[in-house]
Design a protein around this motif. Structure first.
Motif, short mmCIF file in Angstrom:
data_model
loop_
_atom_site.label_atom_id
_atom_site.label_comp_id
_atom_site.label_asym_id
_atom_site.label_seq_id
_atom_site.Cartn_x
_atom_site.Cartn_y
_atom_site.Cartn_z
N LYS A 198 0.84 -1.21 0.00
CA LYS A 198 0.00 0.00 0.00
C LYS A 198 0.87 1.25 0.00
O LYS A 198 0.60 2.22 -0.72
N HIS A 199 1.94 1.25 0.78
CA HIS A 199 2.87 2.39 0.83
C HIS A 199 3.47 2.62 -0.56
O HIS A 199 3.52 3.76 -1.05
N VAL A 200 3.91 1.55 -1.20
CA VAL A 200 4.53 1.64 -2.53
C VAL A 200 3.54 2.14 -3.57
O VAL A 200 3.88 2.91 -4.46
N GLU A 201 2.30 1.69 -3.45
CA GLU A 201 1.25 2.08 -4.39
C GLU A 201 1.08 3.60 -4.46
O GLU A 201 0.77 4.15 -5.51
N ILE B 47 7.83 4.90 -7.96
CA ILE B 47 7.94 3.43 -8.05
C ILE B 47 6.98 2.97 -9.13
O ILE B 47 5.77 3.07 -9.00
N ARG B 48 7.56 2.49 -10.22
CA ARG B 48 6.77 2.11 -11.39
C ARG B 48 6.39 0.64 -11.40
O ARG B 48 5.39 0.26 -12.00
N GLU B 49 7.18 -0.19 -10.75
CA GLU B 49 6.87 -1.62 -10.68
C GLU B 49 7.28 -2.14 -9.30
O GLU B 49 8.27 -1.68 -8.74
N CYS B 50 6.52 -3.10 -8.82
CA CYS B 50 6.80 -3.71 -7.52
C CYS B 50 6.47 -5.19 -7.60
O CYS B 50 5.35 -5.56 -8.00
N TYR B 51 7.44 -6.02 -7.27
CA TYR B 51 7.25 -7.47 -7.30
C TYR B 51 7.65 -8.05 -5.96
O TYR B 51 8.73 -7.78 -5.46
N MET B 52 6.77 -8.87 -5.38
CA MET B 52 7.13 -9.60 -4.17
C MET B 52 7.85 -10.88 -4.60
O MET B 52 7.43 -11.56 -5.53
N LEU B 53 8.95 -11.17 -3.92
CA LEU B 53 9.79 -12.31 -4.26
C LEU B 53 9.78 -13.34 -3.14
O LEU B 53 9.42 -13.02 -2.00
N ASN B 54 10.24 -14.55 -3.44
CA ASN B 54 10.52 -15.48 -2.36
C ASN B 54 12.03 -15.49 -2.17
O ASN B 54 12.78 -15.09 -3.04
N GLY B 55 12.47 -15.90 -1.02
CA GLY B 55 13.90 -15.92 -0.74
C GLY B 55 14.30 -14.79 0.20
O GLY B 55 13.49 -14.27 0.95
N GLU B 56 15.58 -14.42 0.13
CA GLU B 56 16.13 -13.40 1.04
C GLU B 56 15.51 -12.03 0.87
O GLU B 56 15.30 -11.31 1.84
N ILE B 57 15.26 -11.64 -0.35
CA ILE B 57 14.71 -10.32 -0.66
C ILE B 57 13.20 -10.43 -0.72
O ILE B 57 12.66 -11.37 -1.33
N ASP B 58 12.50 -9.47 -0.13
CA ASP B 58 11.04 -9.52 -0.13
C ASP B 58 10.42 -8.86 -1.36
O ASP B 58 9.43 -9.34 -1.88
N PHE B 59 11.00 -7.73 -1.80
CA PHE B 59 10.45 -7.00 -2.93
C PHE B 59 11.56 -6.46 -3.81
O PHE B 59 12.63 -6.09 -3.32
#
Length: 160
Positions: A89-92, A97-109
Motif C-alpha cells: 500500500k505504501h509503494v502504491e 515506483i513504477r513496478e513492484c514485485y514480491m519475491l521469495n527468498g532473502e529479498i522480499d520485494f
C-alpha cells in the motif's frame, strides 16, 4: 483469473494489439484475417474477460526528465501478511515506483524506480523508502544502459 481458451485469431488479435494498441479495428481485422464486426466483438470479449487489461501510451522517460532508473531490493523486518500488504500500500502511493514485485527468498520485494536525477533519487530513498514502516534494508542498483525493453508477454501464434 481462470485461463481463457484462445484460438489462432484471438492470438493474432492480441499480438497485433500488444504491438500497436492504437491501430484501427479495420486494420486489426485485416491483420487477423477476419472482417471488422467479428474482430470488434472478439476484442470486446477479450477486454471483458480480462485478457486485455487496458491500453496505454509508451512514454519516453528522458523526454519527460526521468533519466534515472534504479532497481531496489527491499527486505522487510516481518513477512506477516498484514506487513506485506502495508508495504504494498505504501509503494502504491509513490509515483516514482513504477513496478513492484514480491519475491521469495532473502529479498522480499524488487522495485523499479524512476527519478529525474541522482539527488532527487537520494531524497526519495531517504525520505520515502527506507523510513517506510517495517523496512529492514534497501539495496539499490542504478541502471547504466537498457539493452532490451519489451513490455507485454510473448504471444504464441502457433498454439491452438
Amino acid at each position: 483469473m481462470a485461463r481463457v481458451k484462445l484460438d489462432a485469431v484471438d492470438r493474432r488479435i492480441l499480438s497485433n494489439l500488444q504491438d500497436d494498441g492504437r491501430m484501427t479495428n479495420v486494420e486489426l481485422a485485416n491483420r487477423a484475417g477476419i472482417t471488422a464486426p467479428p474482430c470488434l466483438r472478439r476484442v470486446r470479449t477479450l477486454e471483458t474477460s480480462g485478457v486485455i487489461k487496458g491500453y496505454h501510451a509508451d512514454l519516453d522517460p528522458d523526454a519527460l526528465g526521468y533519466s534515472i532508473i534504479v532497481f531496489a531490493l527491499v527486505s522487510l523486518k516481518s513477512q506477516a501478511e498484514a506487513d506485506l500488504q502495508a508495504f504494498e500500500k505504501h509503494v502504491e502511493d509513490l509515483p516514482e515506483i513504477r513496478e513492484c514485485y514480491m519475491l521469495n527468498g532473502e529479498i522480499d520485494f524488487v522495485l523499479k524506480i524512476v527519478s529525474t536525477d541522482l539527488q532527487a533519487f537520494q531524497r526519495f530513498l531517504t525520505s520515502k523508502l527506507t523510513p517506510a514502516p517495517n523496512v529492514a534494508s534497501v539495496k539499490t542498483s542504478l541502471v547504466i544502459r537498457t539493452s532490451k525493453r519489451q513490455p507485454g508477454i510473448p504471444v504464441d501464434l502457433t498454439a491452438d
